[in-house]
Motif scaffolding. Structure first.
Motif, short mmCIF file in Angstrom:
data_model
loop_
_atom_site.label_atom_id
_atom_site.label_comp_id
_atom_site.label_asym_id
_atom_site.label_seq_id
_atom_site.Cartn_x
_atom_site.Cartn_y
_atom_site.Cartn_z
N ILE A 31 37.13 34.05 42.59
CA ILE A 31 35.76 33.54 42.50
C ILE A 31 34.82 34.36 43.38
N THR A 34 33.79 37.34 41.47
CA THR A 34 32.83 37.06 40.40
C THR A 34 31.44 36.81 40.97
N GLU A 41 27.87 34.18 36.52
CA GLU A 41 29.31 34.41 36.64
C GLU A 41 29.92 33.56 37.76
N SER A 45 32.63 30.61 37.03
CA SER A 45 33.99 30.67 37.58
C SER A 45 34.29 29.48 38.48
N GLN A 49 37.15 26.85 37.74
CA GLN A 49 38.20 26.59 38.70
C GLN A 49 38.32 25.10 39.01
N SER A 125 32.48 29.60 31.32
CA SER A 125 33.63 28.91 31.94
C SER A 125 34.81 28.88 30.98
N TYR A 128 36.57 32.16 30.98
CA TYR A 128 37.35 32.27 32.22
C TYR A 128 38.63 31.45 32.12
N ALA A 188 39.95 36.15 36.41
CA ALA A 188 40.84 35.07 35.97
C ALA A 188 42.22 35.60 35.63
#
Length: 291
Positions: A31, A34, A41, A45, A49, A125, A128, A188
């Motif tokens: 993360i 990103t 981004e 992320s 997550q 998302s 990812y 990812a």
């Protein structure tokens, strides 16, 4: 205070604390990379997550809790060969649930939109999340092996086996994000590959270390007789742990429906991640009391 017992528990807890911090930092490092690509981004992320933690990672940690009971009883009763069988049964249960979780992750975008998340963030998302899918299979096995170690009070080696993947993950993520065409998706993918690398080195250690010559005797068909037993215990354990994790991760979902969701999602998520690292200290101490 019993100083001798306190020292014993601290020496047991510290390696567990470090191990869990190192493994938790693996997705966090992704993360962080990103975050250098842009606000969208970073927000995507962090939301991904949190969604992965709510629907996958926390569930896998909970499922592995069945081994705390089964392996703990087996080791205490000196039924050493049963620990390897319980480990295999737990991995089968984790694999089955990983398939279900993978299907859920594949359809992340419509689910997040249903939860009133920003459509642009939900779309990113979902991308990812799809690259995290291979990692959920490894994560379940990883948690089971860690419980296998801990119930036998083998905690020092796993500190090294968690630090090494973290250090390699930093370099690997940098390579995939900044030096390949993957970019955002590379962060990812790096997480998934690092979890599989972690599993690989732990499996090699279990198979060849003399420490486990009594508790790991290889694959056995007897394992299938204990899958249902493990399944029952695992569900209760997963339910309790998921409720604890969801209480915090739900904040990230709520942040996504606030104004300026790109900023609020990232800010709340970072607070939750910081809290999670602090939580590892108390988790390690409680593990010392359990084992």
């Amino acid at each position: 205070m019993d100083a001798k017992e306190a020292k014993k528990q601290i020496l047991f807890a510290v390696p567990i604390i470090l191990t869990n911090i190192f493994y938790n930092l693996i997705p966090t490092v992704s993360i962080m990379f990103t975050g250098h690509l842009g606000e969208l981004e970073l927000a995507s992320s962090t939301l991904a997550q949190s969604w992965a933690t709510v629907t996958g990672y926390s569930f896998m940690i909970g499922l592995s809790g069945a081994l705390e009971t089964l392996c703990g009883q087996g080791f205490g009763a000196k039924m050493y060969n049963m620990l390897g069988i319980y480990l295999q049964a737990s991995c089968i249960v984790s694999f089955i649930f990983s398939i279900a979780i993978s299907l859920l992750w594949w359809y992340t975008e419509p689910i997040l939109i249903l939860l009133h998340q920003n459509p642009n963030i939900a779309k990113q998302s979902a991308i990812y999340m799809r690259f995290l899918i291979p990692g959920i299979f490894a994560y379940g096995i990883l948690q089971n092996i860690l419980r296998f170690f801990q119930t036998q009070s083998v905690v020092l080696p796993i500190v090294l086996f968690s630090l090494l993947p973290l250090l390699l993950h930093i370099a690997f993520t940098n390579l995939l994000v900044h030096h390949t065409s993957l970019g955002f998706q590379g962060a990812a993918l790096a997480t998934s590959l690092t979890f599989w690398f972690s599993v690989l080195i732990l499996v090699v250690y279990v198979c060849f270390a003399k420490t486990f010559k009594r508790t790991w005797t290889g694959l056995s068909f007897t394992t299938f007789s204990y899958v249902f037993t493990n399944f029952n215990l695992a569900l209760y354990s997963a339910s309790m742990l998921c409720l604890e994790y969801w209480a915090f991760e739900i904040l990230v979902i709520l942040a996504g429906i606030m104004p300026n969701s790109e900023e609020t999602t990232s800010l709340i998520a970072m607070c939750v991640y910081t809290e999670a690292i602090a939580f590892m200290v108390t988790y390690g101490m409680s593990a010392a009391a359990r084992y």
